[in-house]
Scaffold this motif. Structure first.
Motif, short mmCIF file in Angstrom:
data_model
loop_
_atom_site.label_atom_id
_atom_site.label_comp_id
_atom_site.label_asym_id
_atom_site.label_seq_id
_atom_site.Cartn_x
_atom_site.Cartn_y
_atom_site.Cartn_z
N GLY A 445 10.02 -4.92 78.54
CA GLY A 445 9.16 -4.00 77.78
C GLY A 445 8.47 -4.64 76.59
N GLY A 446 7.25 -4.20 76.36
CA GLY A 446 6.53 -4.62 75.16
C GLY A 446 5.54 -5.76 75.38
N MET A 447 5.66 -6.45 76.54
CA MET A 447 4.75 -7.59 76.79
C MET A 447 3.29 -7.13 76.79
SD MET A 447 6.24 -10.49 77.14
CE MET A 447 7.98 -10.96 77.15
N GLY A 448 3.06 -5.97 77.41
CA GLY A 448 1.69 -5.45 77.49
C GLY A 448 1.17 -5.05 76.11
N ASP A 449 2.05 -4.52 75.27
CA ASP A 449 1.63 -4.13 73.92
C ASP A 449 1.13 -5.36 73.15
OD1 ASP A 449 2.62 -1.64 74.61
OD2 ASP A 449 4.58 -2.02 73.71
N VAL A 450 1.90 -6.46 73.29
CA VAL A 450 1.49 -7.70 72.61
C VAL A 450 0.15 -8.17 73.15
CG1 VAL A 450 2.07 -10.14 72.27
CG2 VAL A 450 3.86 -8.39 72.05
N LEU A 451 0.00 -8.13 74.49
CA LEU A 451 -1.26 -8.59 75.09
C LEU A 451 -2.45 -7.78 74.57
CD1 LEU A 451 -2.87 -10.30 77.13
CD2 LEU A 451 -2.44 -8.51 78.81
N SER A 452 -2.28 -6.46 74.46
CA SER A 452 -3.41 -5.64 73.99
C SER A 452 -3.86 -6.09 72.60
CB SER A 452 -3.02 -4.15 73.99
OG SER A 452 -2.04 -3.89 73.00
N GLY A 453 -2.88 -6.46 71.76
CA GLY A 453 -3.21 -6.92 70.41
C GLY A 453 -3.91 -8.27 70.43
N VAL A 454 -3.43 -9.19 71.27
CA VAL A 454 -4.05 -10.52 71.35
C VAL A 454 -5.51 -10.38 71.80
CG1 VAL A 454 -3.94 -12.82 72.39
CG2 VAL A 454 -1.82 -11.56 71.96
#
Ligand SMILES: NC(=O)C1=CN([C@@H]2O[C@H](COP(=O)(O)OP(=O)(O)OC[C@H]3O[C@@H](n4cnc5c(N)ncnc54)[C@H](O)[C@@H]3O)[C@@H](O)[C@H]2O)[C@@H](O)CC1
Ligand SMILES: [K+]
Length: 510
Positions: A445-454
């Motif tokens: 969990g959370g990998m996609g959240d980080v990607l959206s920010g990058v």
């Protein structure tokens, strides 16, 4: 970027090499077989025996050439020929005759051959000409190769592991599993999509004399694999006379009670992705908790309660003023009105917007929202979210990822990032990019959240689409790969990937 072809385009390029560039098929086969023998030798060691398994088509011809080169270099070769000898292609017939002077032209039945640990198997049964599931003696030959590999022999595949579909990346049953795949001229779709990519092992694309001009461009149908030099080159080194205003301001609309972490991870992705400033607009009760994860972030409290709806429009429009990009979705409180809010917001804000997670689930209820958007949109669904966006069941969608992503991007005129092993980035003009970085440690969990920010950060720094999207996906996956190389896959968490972006920037001198 490396161009990736379908079987049909590869066939056309082979023909053009002959008709327009004076490279006849036997010459191409000679080159292919030579590269194949080189790879086989690399897998061998003193005492290795070489079993070359040839099929009825030109893939088998490559194997026959490899057998000749292996023999000439003094190595012990056993030939296995599967199928009707009388039906060999003319090129293959020629290469079989060419083995006669050496006395290695008599094929052995595969059932009588044993390959053990230390031995090398050359799989030249089928290449791009495979059209259906291998059956009968062909399936048996593949079973033997699987058995030999299980016993410790190494396998080098000519062009494709036999049994793998050239275009889809889906294996027929059975299918060879290779240690090395030597592919000729250009990459093929099935080698860069999973599970084909894994079945290929170490994939090497070699030059057999087909010039790139022999490939006819296909506007709207191209597929490319992103290379590290592309991603690195998309981010300019920083000039010394710059300040935080030079690198953009990201507004993250995210988080809710119990999901403040999603907002924090997206914001961390944006910070580590190099954004000059990051503001998180979120329900007031969770602002402090978001800021607790990253004091560098500014909070924009949304005073209403419950799901996001039209009542939040004015505060969000105000928050969006002077921002360079919006990232909307990770952990937002979603309800019936959220889609209407997003529709209004996106139709009034002209900067790029990244839609992720629950923002995608909201727009899935009315895709017209996408058409009304004023600025460019990037959608970053995982397969489950993509299924909700398209109505295509996840299982079917995963078997046609390129087509589904391409159709959605061009129909709705958005950049689409379809996540999962080998994330795809589809541009509205029909071009699709495959990302080669990333690993199963990222299945948390959370990998996609980080990607959206990058992704938000790169857009804020002025990268355009689709470059911003494939660069963000590449860097995010590379961060995870570098982390995993030191710490293993199981314990990898999303905040590691955000922090680990610094390793990528160090490597790229950015
Ligand atoms: N100019 C060229 O065309 C070149 C081709 N090359 C090699 O040739 C390969 C393509 O050759 P081909 O088009 O002859 O195709 P393949 O050698 O991949 O196989 C096609 C043959 O297998 C048969 N076949 C297909 N599916 C089958 C199944 N399930 N069960 C039994 N038989 C089946 C077909 O009827 C045909 O005889 C490439 O992958 C590459 O390795 C290289 O030698 C380079 C030059
Ligand atoms: K093969």
């Amino acid at each position: 970027m490396r161009r990736v072809l379908t079987a049909a385009r590869m066939r056309a390029a082979d023909q053009a090499a002959e008709s327009r560039f004076g490279m006849p098929s036997p010459l191409l086969m000679e080159n292919a077989g030579r590269w194949l023998a080189d790879a086989a030798r690399e897998l061998g060691s003193p005492g290795s025996r070489y079993v070359v398994v040839c099929g009825p088509g030109n893939n088998g011809g490559d194997g026959l050439v490899a057998a000749r080169f292996l023999h000439i270099s003094g190595l012990p070769v056993t030939l296995v020929l599967v199928g009707d000898r009388a039906k060999l292609t003319p090129e293959s017939q020629r290469n079989l005759h060419a083995l006669e002077p050496y006395g290695i032209h008599k094929p052995q039945p595969p059932g009588t051959v044993e390959a053990r640990a230390g031995d090398v198997v050359v799989d030249a049964l089928f290449g791009t000409g495979l059209t259906r599931a291998p059956a009968g003696e062909f399936a048996e030959a593949i079973q033997h190769m699987l058995r030999w590999r299980a016993a410790g022999a190494k396998v080098v595949a000519a062009d494709l592991p036999s049994g793998l579909h050239t275009d889809t990346g889906e294996p027929f049953s059975p299918c060879v599993e290779a240690d090395i795949t030597v592919t000729f001229g250009f990459l093929k779709q099935g080698q860069v999509l999973e599970p084909g990519a894994t079945l290929c092992g170490d994939l090497r694309c070699v030059d057999i004399g087909i010039p790139s001009e022999a490939v006819t461009p296909q506007a709207g149908r191209e597929l490319y694999v992103v290379e590290e030099s592309d991603a690195r080159g998309a981010i300019a080194p920083r000039r010394s006379d710059t300040h935080k205003g030079s690198y953009g301001h990201v507004l993250v609309v995210a988080g809710s009670h119990g999901k403040s972490g999603a907002a924090a991870m997206s914001a961390l992705g944006a910070l580590r992705g190099g954004a000059g400033l990051v503001t998180v607009a979120t329900r007031s009760e969770v602002v402090e908790s978001v800021l607790g994860h990253a004091p560098e972030v500014m909070g924009w409290p949304l005073e209403n309660r419950g799901p996001l709806g039209l009542k939040d429009l004015e505060p969000l429009l105000e928050a969006a003023e002077k921002k360079d990009v919006l990232v909307i979705g990770p952990g937002i409180p979603r309800g019936d009105e959220t889609m209407k809010l997003l529709g209004e917001l996106l139709s009034r804000v002209d900067v790029p917007a990244v839609l992720d997670a629950d923002a995608l689930n909201a727009v899935a209820t009315d895709l017209e929202v996408l058409r009304r958007a004023k600025g460019p949109l990037v959608l970053t669904p995982h397969p489950g979210e993509m299924s909700r966006l398209t109505g295509v069941p996840t299982k079917d969608l995963q078997k046609a990822r390129v087509e589904v992503a391409r159709d959605f991007a061009s129909t709705h005129e958005v950049t689409l990032v379809l996540k999962g092993a080998r994330t795809l980035i589809a541009h509205p003009d029909g071009t699709v990019y495959v990302n080669p970085t990333g690993n199963p440690g990222m299945a948390t969990g959370g990998m996609g959240d980080v990607l959206s920010g990058v992704l938000g950060a790169l857009l804020a720094q002025g990268l355009k689409l689709p470059e911003a999207a494939w660069t963000a996906v590449y860097a995010h996956g590379l961060s995870a790969d570098l982390m995993v190389a030191r710490r293993g896959q199981l314990g990898l968490i999303a905040t590691d990937v955000a922090k680990g972006l610094c390793n990528v920037w160090t490597r790229w001198n950015r």
